[in-house]
Design a protein around this motif. Structure first.
Motif, PDB file in Angstrom:
ATOM      1  N   GLU A  36       0.824  -1.201   0.000  1.00  9.46           N
ATOM      2  CA  GLU A  36       0.000   0.000   0.000  1.00  9.46           C
ATOM      3  C   GLU A  36       0.861   1.255   0.000  1.00  9.46           C
ATOM      4  OE1 GLU A  36      -3.390   0.101  -0.025  1.00  9.46           O
ATOM      5  OE2 GLU A  36      -3.462  -2.094  -0.076  1.00  9.46           O
ATOM      6  N   ILE A  37       0.344   2.320  -0.611  1.00 11.33           N
ATOM      7  CA  ILE A  37       0.960   3.644  -0.510  1.00 11.33           C
ATOM      8  C   ILE A  37       0.123   4.438   0.485  1.00 11.33           C
ATOM      9  CG2 ILE A  37       1.462   5.816  -1.696  1.00 11.33           C
ATOM     10  CD1 ILE A  37       2.150   4.210  -4.170  1.00 11.33           C
ATOM     11  N   TYR A  38       0.795   5.027   1.482  1.00 14.03           N
ATOM     12  CA  TYR A  38       0.128   5.816   2.505  1.00 14.03           C
ATOM     13  C   TYR A  38       0.614   7.257   2.452  1.00 14.03           C
ATOM     14  CZ  TYR A  38      -1.100   1.278   4.494  1.00 14.03           C
ATOM     15  OH  TYR A  38      -1.586   0.006   4.677  1.00 14.03           O
ATOM     16  N   PHE A  39      -0.283   8.173   2.675  1.00 17.82           N
ATOM     17  CA  PHE A  39       0.010   9.597   2.806  1.00 17.82           C
ATOM     18  C   PHE A  39       0.716  10.180   1.582  1.00 17.82           C
ATOM     19  CE2 PHE A  39       0.707   7.431   6.952  1.00 17.82           C
ATOM     20  CZ  PHE A  39      -0.534   7.746   7.519  1.00 17.82           C
ATOM     21  N   GLY A  40       0.682   9.471   0.453  1.00 15.55           N
ATOM     22  CA  GLY A  40       1.278   9.957  -0.774  1.00 15.55           C
ATOM     23  C   GLY A  40       2.788   9.836  -0.855  1.00 15.55           C
ATOM     24  N   HIS A  41       3.448   9.328   0.209  1.00 17.65           N
ATOM     25  CA  HIS A  41       4.913   9.263   0.162  1.00 17.65           C
ATOM     26  C   HIS A  41       5.523   8.004   0.771  1.00 17.65           C
ATOM     27  CE1 HIS A  41       5.746  10.325   4.441  1.00 17.65           C
ATOM     28  NE2 HIS A  41       4.593  10.949   4.342  1.00 17.65           N
ATOM     29  N   ILE A  42       4.719   7.094   1.296  1.00 22.63           N
ATOM     30  CA  ILE A  42       5.233   5.879   1.920  1.00 22.63           C
ATOM     31  C   ILE A  42       4.616   4.661   1.234  1.00 22.63           C
ATOM     32  CG2 ILE A  42       5.228   4.466   4.021  1.00 22.63           C
ATOM     33  CD1 ILE A  42       5.204   7.031   5.640  1.00 22.63           C
ATOM     34  N   TYR A  43       5.462   3.713   0.828  1.00 21.91           N
ATOM     35  CA  TYR A  43       4.991   2.439   0.285  1.00 21.91           C
ATOM     36  C   TYR A  43       5.468   1.330   1.205  1.00 21.91           C
ATOM     37  CZ  TYR A  43       4.912  -1.807  -2.565  1.00 21.91           C
ATOM     38  OH  TYR A  43       4.702  -3.085  -3.019  1.00 21.91           O
ATOM     39  N   THR A  44       4.541   0.554   1.736  1.00 26.67           N
ATOM     40  CA  THR A  44       4.908  -0.583   2.572  1.00 26.67           C
ATOM     41  C   THR A  44       4.854  -1.837   1.706  1.00 26.67           C
ATOM     42  OG1 THR A  44       2.626  -0.869   3.333  1.00 26.67           O
ATOM     43  CG2 THR A  44       4.077   0.477   4.701  1.00 26.67           C
ATOM     44  N   ALA A  45       5.999  -2.447   1.538  1.00 29.95           N
ATOM     45  CA  ALA A  45       6.125  -3.621   0.681  1.00 29.95           C
ATOM     46  C   ALA A  45       5.877  -4.891   1.475  1.00 29.95           C
ATOM     47  CB  ALA A  45       7.524  -3.651   0.070  1.00 29.95           C
ATOM     48  N   PRO A  46       5.117  -5.823   0.914  1.00 28.47           N
ATOM     49  CA  PRO A  46       4.895  -7.100   1.591  1.00 28.47           C
ATOM     50  C   PRO A  46       6.145  -7.961   1.497  1.00 28.47           C
ATOM     51  CG  PRO A  46       3.841  -7.097  -0.564  1.00 28.47           C
ATOM     52  CD  PRO A  46       4.431  -5.737  -0.374  1.00 28.47           C
ATOM     53  N   MET A  47       6.781  -8.226   2.636  1.00 35.73           N
ATOM     54  CA  MET A  47       8.046  -8.973   2.675  1.00 35.73           C
ATOM     55  C   MET A  47       7.915 -10.176   3.595  1.00 35.73           C
ATOM     56  SD  MET A  47      10.283  -7.119   0.843  1.00 35.73           S
ATOM     57  CE  MET A  47      11.901  -7.614   1.393  1.00 35.73           C
ATOM     58  N   ASP A  48       8.672 -11.212   3.287  1.00 29.99           N
ATOM     59  CA  ASP A  48       8.796 -12.346   4.202  1.00 29.99           C
ATOM     60  C   ASP A  48       9.862 -11.978   5.224  1.00 29.99           C
ATOM     61  OD1 ASP A  48       6.991 -13.847   2.712  1.00 29.99           O
ATOM     62  OD2 ASP A  48       8.568 -14.727   1.476  1.00 29.99           O
ATOM     63  N   GLY A  49       9.756 -12.510   6.419  1.00 29.55           N
ATOM     64  CA  GLY A  49      10.782 -12.259   7.423  1.00 29.55           C
ATOM     65  C   GLY A  49      10.296 -11.366   8.536  1.00 29.55           C
ATOM     66  N   THR A  50      11.238 -10.883   9.322  1.00 31.14           N
ATOM     67  CA  THR A  50      10.891 -10.146  10.535  1.00 31.14           C
ATOM     68  C   THR A  50      10.723  -8.654  10.326  1.00 31.14           C
ATOM     69  OG1 THR A  50      13.217  -9.923  11.106  1.00 31.14           O
ATOM     70  CG2 THR A  50      12.055 -11.809  12.021  1.00 31.14           C
ATOM     71  N   ALA A  51      11.289  -8.100   9.268  1.00 28.96           N
ATOM     72  CA  ALA A  51      11.198  -6.650   9.055  1.00 28.96           C
ATOM     73  C   ALA A  51      10.490  -6.355   7.744  1.00 28.96           C
ATOM     74  CB  ALA A  51      12.591  -6.023   9.040  1.00 28.96           C
ATOM     75  N   GLY A  52       9.715  -5.286   7.736  1.00 32.47           N
ATOM     76  CA  GLY A  52       9.070  -4.848   6.512  1.00 32.47           C
ATOM     77  C   GLY A  52       9.935  -3.848   5.770  1.00 32.47           C
ATOM     78  N   LEU A  53       9.784  -3.799   4.458  1.00 33.13           N
ATOM     79  CA  LEU A  53      10.490  -2.832   3.631  1.00 33.13           C
ATOM     80  C   LEU A  53       9.561  -1.658   3.401  1.00 33.13           C
ATOM     81  CD1 LEU A  53      12.960  -2.112   1.863  1.00 33.13           C
ATOM     82  CD2 LEU A  53      11.745  -3.223  -0.031  1.00 33.13           C
ATOM     83  N   ILE A  54      10.041  -0.444   3.699  1.00 30.49           N
ATOM     84  CA  ILE A  54       9.229   0.752   3.560  1.00 30.49           C
ATOM     85  C   ILE A  54       9.981   1.745   2.683  1.00 30.49           C
ATOM     86  CG2 ILE A  54       8.066   2.632   4.763  1.00 30.49           C
ATOM     87  CD1 ILE A  54       8.242   0.695   7.302  1.00 30.49           C
ATOM     88  N   LEU A  55       9.427   2.039   1.511  1.00 34.07           N
ATOM     89  CA  LEU A  55       9.996   3.062   0.639  1.00 34.07           C
ATOM     90  C   LEU A  55       9.324   4.374   1.008  1.00 34.07           C
ATOM     91  CD1 LEU A  55       9.795   1.120  -2.743  1.00 34.07           C
ATOM     92  CD2 LEU A  55      11.659   1.147  -1.069  1.00 34.07           C
ATOM     93  N   ASP A  56      10.096   5.445   1.146  1.00 30.90           N
ATOM     94  CA  ASP A  56       9.549   6.709   1.647  1.00 30.90           C
ATOM     95  C   ASP A  56      10.270   7.875   0.989  1.00 30.90           C
ATOM     96  OD1 ASP A  56       8.494   8.822   3.133  1.00 30.90           O
ATOM     97  OD2 ASP A  56       8.939   7.924   5.075  1.00 30.90           O
ATOM     98  N   THR A  57       9.507   8.823   0.429  1.00 29.04           N
ATOM     99  CA  THR A  57      10.129  10.028  -0.127  1.00 29.04           C
ATOM    100  C   THR A  57      10.587  10.972   0.976  1.00 29.04           C
ATOM    101  OG1 THR A  57       7.997  11.152  -0.368  1.00 29.04           O
ATOM    102  CG2 THR A  57       8.821   9.908  -2.294  1.00 29.04           C
ATOM    103  N   MET A  58      10.213  10.711   2.203  1.00 33.84           N
ATOM    104  CA  MET A  58      10.674  11.418   3.400  1.00 33.84           C
ATOM    105  C   MET A  58      10.633  12.944   3.281  1.00 33.84           C
ATOM    106  SD  MET A  58      13.764   8.984   4.674  1.00 33.84           S
ATOM    107  CE  MET A  58      13.446   7.259   4.990  1.00 33.84           C
ATOM    108  N   PRO A  59       9.468  13.490   2.995  1.00 30.31           N
ATOM    109  CA  PRO A  59       9.392  14.940   2.825  1.00 30.31           C
ATOM    110  C   PRO A  59       9.817  15.738   4.059  1.00 30.31           C
ATOM    111  CG  PRO A  59       7.196  13.978   2.951  1.00 30.31           C
ATOM    112  CD  PRO A  59       8.169  12.842   2.869  1.00 30.31           C
ATOM    113  N   LYS A  60       9.625  15.189   5.224  1.00 26.65           N
ATOM    114  CA  LYS A  60       9.968  15.888   6.463  1.00 26.65           C
ATOM    115  C   LYS A  60      11.473  15.975   6.696  1.00 26.65           C
ATOM    116  CE  LYS A  60       7.946  16.050  10.873  1.00 26.65           C
ATOM    117  NZ  LYS A  60       7.057  15.436  11.822  1.00 26.65           N
ATOM    118  N   TRP A  61      12.250  15.097   6.079  1.00 22.05           N
ATOM    119  CA  TRP A  61      13.678  14.993   6.363  1.00 22.05           C
ATOM    120  C   TRP A  61      14.567  15.534   5.246  1.00 22.05           C
ATOM    121  CZ3 TRP A  61      13.671  14.477  11.208  1.00 22.05           C
ATOM    122  CH2 TRP A  61      12.664  13.736  11.830  1.00 22.05           C
TER     123      TRP A  61
END
Length: 124
Positions: A36-61
């Motif tokens: 899913e894409i949230y708030f127009g700048h974060i994509y949460t990728a469905p991953m196997d394992g203990t950690a999720g992959l999150i792509l983020d344009t990070m506008p705040k940073w």
């Protein structure tokens, strides 16, 4: 020592410049479906394992010019059962490879945003 913080990584963020392009690239390279894409700048990728992959344009940073530094060292490791097939796959998909296969165990590459990442043999 008692702590309220869990000893588990919940997600790994990768800074990207364009969320749709990054979602497409990572989905093709990692074989991702959904997410899913949230708030127009974060994509949460469905991953196997203990950690999720999150792509983020990070506008705040971003700095005053709108730039953000990509990872300059391979701080995220993706795993494979076949390091040679993975290396060839990345080569066939015109991914910028920064190393050859090292120690018959890993190689390093750069994503389209300049982030340096690694693929290693799965030892689990």
């Amino acid at each position: 020592m008692s702590t309220p913080i869990k000893n588990r990584i919940g997600g790994v963020f990768i800074p990207v410049s364009d969320i749709e392009k990054a979602k497409k690239w990572y989905s093709e390279i990692l074989g991702l479906e959904g997410g899913e894409i949230y708030f127009g700048h974060i994509y949460t990728a469905p991953m196997d394992g203990t950690a999720g992959l999150i792509l983020d344009t990070m506008p705040k940073w971003r700095d005053e010019k709108g730039n953000i530094s990509p990872y300059q060292v391979p701080s995220i490791q993706f795993v494979t059962d076949d390091i040679h097939a993975s290396f060839q796959f990345m080569k066939d998909n015109n991914v910028e490879l920064l190393t050859e296969i090292e120690d018959d165990f890993y190689f390093v590459f750069r994503d389209p945003d300049g982030n340096v990442l690694m693929i290693c043999k799965d030892v689990s």
